[in-house]
Scaffold this motif. Structure first.
Motif, PDB file in Angstrom:
ATOM      1  N   UNK A  49      -9.792 -22.394 -14.420  1.00  0.00           N
ATOM      2  CA  UNK A  49     -10.139 -23.025 -15.699  1.00  0.00           C
ATOM      3  C   UNK A  49      -8.905 -23.168 -16.595  1.00  0.00           C
ATOM      4  N   UNK A  50      -8.016 -22.167 -16.553  1.00  0.00           N
ATOM      5  CA  UNK A  50      -6.875 -22.134 -17.467  1.00  0.00           C
ATOM      6  C   UNK A  50      -5.672 -22.925 -16.955  1.00  0.00           C
ATOM      7  N   UNK A  51      -5.675 -23.283 -15.681  1.00  0.00           N
ATOM      8  CA  UNK A  51      -4.637 -24.189 -15.188  1.00  0.00           C
ATOM      9  C   UNK A  51      -3.390 -23.519 -14.648  1.00  0.00           C
ATOM     10  N   UNK A  52      -2.324 -24.296 -14.560  1.00  0.00           N
ATOM     11  CA  UNK A  52      -1.119 -23.876 -13.838  1.00  0.00           C
ATOM     12  C   UNK A  52      -0.371 -22.728 -14.497  1.00  0.00           C
ATOM     13  N   UNK A  53      -0.638 -22.443 -15.748  1.00  0.00           N
ATOM     14  CA  UNK A  53       0.031 -21.339 -16.427  1.00  0.00           C
ATOM     15  C   UNK A  53      -0.717 -20.025 -16.307  1.00  0.00           C
ATOM     16  N   UNK A  54      -1.762 -20.018 -15.469  1.00  0.00           N
ATOM     17  CA  UNK A  54      -2.531 -18.795 -15.216  1.00  0.00           C
ATOM     18  C   UNK A  54      -2.519 -18.486 -13.724  1.00  0.00           C
ATOM     19  N   UNK A  55      -2.457 -17.216 -13.415  1.00  0.00           N
ATOM     20  CA  UNK A  55      -2.455 -16.753 -12.030  1.00  0.00           C
ATOM     21  C   UNK A  55      -3.370 -15.542 -11.928  1.00  0.00           C
ATOM     22  N   UNK A  56      -4.270 -15.551 -10.942  1.00  0.00           N
ATOM     23  CA  UNK A  56      -5.133 -14.382 -10.726  1.00  0.00           C
ATOM     24  C   UNK A  56      -4.581 -13.517  -9.609  1.00  0.00           C
ATOM     25  N   UNK A  57      -4.552 -12.202  -9.842  1.00  0.00           N
ATOM     26  CA  UNK A  57      -4.186 -11.227  -8.821  1.00  0.00           C
ATOM     27  C   UNK A  57      -5.254 -10.142  -8.812  1.00  0.00           C
ATOM     28  N   UNK A  58      -5.865  -9.916  -7.660  1.00  0.00           N
ATOM     29  CA  UNK A  58      -6.859  -8.842  -7.558  1.00  0.00           C
ATOM     30  C   UNK A  58      -6.148  -7.504  -7.717  1.00  0.00           C
ATOM     31  N   UNK A  59      -6.714  -6.624  -8.537  1.00  0.00           N
ATOM     32  CA  UNK A  59      -6.049  -5.355  -8.813  1.00  0.00           C
ATOM     33  C   UNK A  59      -7.027  -4.221  -9.063  1.00  0.00           C
ATOM     34  N   UNK A  60      -6.738  -3.087  -8.462  1.00  0.00           N
ATOM     35  CA  UNK A  60      -7.352  -1.814  -8.831  1.00  0.00           C
ATOM     36  C   UNK A  60      -6.361  -1.132  -9.770  1.00  0.00           C
ATOM     37  N   UNK A  61      -6.700  -1.057 -11.045  1.00  0.00           N
ATOM     38  CA  UNK A  61      -5.745  -0.571 -12.052  1.00  0.00           C
ATOM     39  C   UNK A  61      -5.448   0.917 -11.924  1.00  0.00           C
ATOM     40  N   UNK A  62      -6.178   1.621 -11.057  1.00  0.00           N
ATOM     41  CA  UNK A  62      -5.960   3.064 -10.915  1.00  0.00           C
ATOM     42  C   UNK A  62      -4.957   3.400  -9.815  1.00  0.00           C
ATOM     43  N   UNK A  63      -4.378   2.389  -9.156  1.00  0.00           N
ATOM     44  CA  UNK A  63      -3.427   2.663  -8.076  1.00  0.00           C
ATOM     45  C   UNK A  63      -2.036   2.139  -8.430  1.00  0.00           C
ATOM     46  N   UNK A  64      -1.045   2.969  -8.214  1.00  0.00           N
ATOM     47  CA  UNK A  64       0.336   2.609  -8.531  1.00  0.00           C
ATOM     48  C   UNK A  64       0.810   1.417  -7.705  1.00  0.00           C
ATOM     49  N   UNK A  65       0.378   1.350  -6.438  1.00  0.00           N
ATOM     50  CA  UNK A  65       0.797   0.256  -5.566  1.00  0.00           C
ATOM     51  C   UNK A  65       0.296  -1.083  -6.067  1.00  0.00           C
ATOM     52  N   UNK A  66      -0.938  -1.136  -6.524  1.00  0.00           N
ATOM     53  CA  UNK A  66      -1.466  -2.391  -7.061  1.00  0.00           C
ATOM     54  C   UNK A  66      -0.695  -2.825  -8.302  1.00  0.00           C
ATOM     55  N   UNK A  67      -0.300  -1.889  -9.124  1.00  0.00           N
ATOM     56  CA  UNK A  67       0.505  -2.230 -10.296  1.00  0.00           C
ATOM     57  C   UNK A  67       1.851  -2.819  -9.887  1.00  0.00           C
ATOM     58  N   UNK A  68       2.472  -2.209  -8.881  1.00  0.00           N
ATOM     59  CA  UNK A  68       3.755  -2.730  -8.398  1.00  0.00           C
ATOM     60  C   UNK A  68       3.597  -4.155  -7.883  1.00  0.00           C
ATOM     61  N   UNK A  69       2.491  -4.416  -7.185  1.00  0.00           N
ATOM     62  CA  UNK A  69       2.220  -5.751  -6.646  1.00  0.00           C
ATOM     63  C   UNK A  69       2.039  -6.770  -7.761  1.00  0.00           C
ATOM     64  N   UNK A  70       1.286  -6.399  -8.796  1.00  0.00           N
ATOM     65  CA  UNK A  70       1.024  -7.319  -9.913  1.00  0.00           C
ATOM     66  C   UNK A  70       2.316  -7.682 -10.638  1.00  0.00           C
ATOM     67  N   UNK A  71       3.140  -6.690 -10.938  1.00  0.00           N
ATOM     68  CA  UNK A  71       4.392  -6.963 -11.652  1.00  0.00           C
ATOM     69  C   UNK A  71       5.327  -7.813 -10.795  1.00  0.00           C
ATOM     70  N   UNK A  72       5.411  -7.485  -9.494  1.00  0.00           N
ATOM     71  CA  UNK A  72       6.273  -8.263  -8.589  1.00  0.00           C
ATOM     72  C   UNK A  72       5.802  -9.715  -8.503  1.00  0.00           C
TER      73      UNK A  72
END
Length: 244
Positions: A49-72
């Motif tokens: 809906x928000x277009x090319x300036x938005x990106x979805x990344x599936x994340x479990x916010x309680x895991x350090x690895x998922x955070x590293x993936x989101x930032x990368x």
């Protein structure tokens, strides 16, 4: 110029409710936004809906690895991050005696530990960007008492915000907390609690629940350079409840 022009933001729990409202407003104001959530279907729908300036990344916010993936991923697609909105959270309204250890640890992980992990993961990216703003979504129950588990974690968010603000100030990174009251979101207005919440809303000084967008306007201010001298502070948006 748009208020967030040139900003790259991560917003957690943004598939619906307040998080989605924050993402929509950020995009309108010129930001590029990484939306994260466990709900892939709704998260991808919001990003589309928000277009090319938005990106979805599936994340479990309680895991350090998922955070590293989101930032990368944010850096790969948009560049170094300079705004983080720690919005993901859950509620719980059981009594202390009814709450199991497993339930308690779950709400602590989602509401509190995730904020620690998110700040730790994003600060190096903000250093690359030569500054940034972290907005931690707490609750009015980070100011006054509510249910056990929920209240504890929201007070903790308030505390870690202040500690992180002091530590990060010399990086040019500001850290503030937002404390919403009763907001009209799917998490609050569920069928089993809707009547109870609507009855409670009658006792709010402004006589109504807030719309998610009313919280988003405050989050936008803190994410923008307009709040350049605000750090380590609480910003309350509760219709006057904590003033009673």
């Amino acid at each position: 110029m748009a208020r967030l022009e040139g900003k790259i933001a991560i917003i957690t729990g943004a598939a619906q409710g307040m998080g989605a409202a924050h993402a929509r407003l950020f995009i309108e104001e010129g930001a590029k936004v990484v939306i994260t959530d466990l709900n892939t279907e709704k998260g991808e729908a919001v990003a589309k809906e928000l277009g090319e300036n938005a990106l979805f990344v599936k994340q479990n916010v309680t895991t350090e690895q998922d955070w590293a993936t989101v930032v990368a991923k944010a850096e790969e697609v948009f560049g170094p991050v300079n705004v983080l909105v720690n919005n993901a959270g859950i509620t719980m309204s059981k009594s202390l005696l009814e709450t199991t250890e497993e339930e308690y640890r779950r709400i602590v992980d989602i509401n509190q530990v995730s904020v620690f992990l998110g700040m730790k993961a994003v600060i190096p990216s903000m250093q690359k960007a030569e500054g940034g703003s972290i907005v931690n979504i707490s609750s009015m129950n980070g100011i006054v008492a509510g249910a056990v588990g929920y209240t504890d974690t929201k007070f903790a968010v308030r505390g870690i915000t202040k500690a992180a603000a002091m530590e990060c100030s010399h990086y040019g990174i500001r850290v503030n907390s937002v404390h919403p009251g009763v907001i009209e979101t799917p998490m609050i207005v569920q069928e089993d609690t809707k009547a109870q919440v609507e009855e409670f809303a009658k006792h709010i000084p402004l006589k109504r629940m807030a719309k998610p967008e009313e919280v988003s306007n405050l989050v936008l201010y803190l994410a923008s350079d307009e709040s350049s001298y605000s750090t380590g502070s609480e910003f309350i948006v509760d219709g006057g409840l904590t003033a009673m």
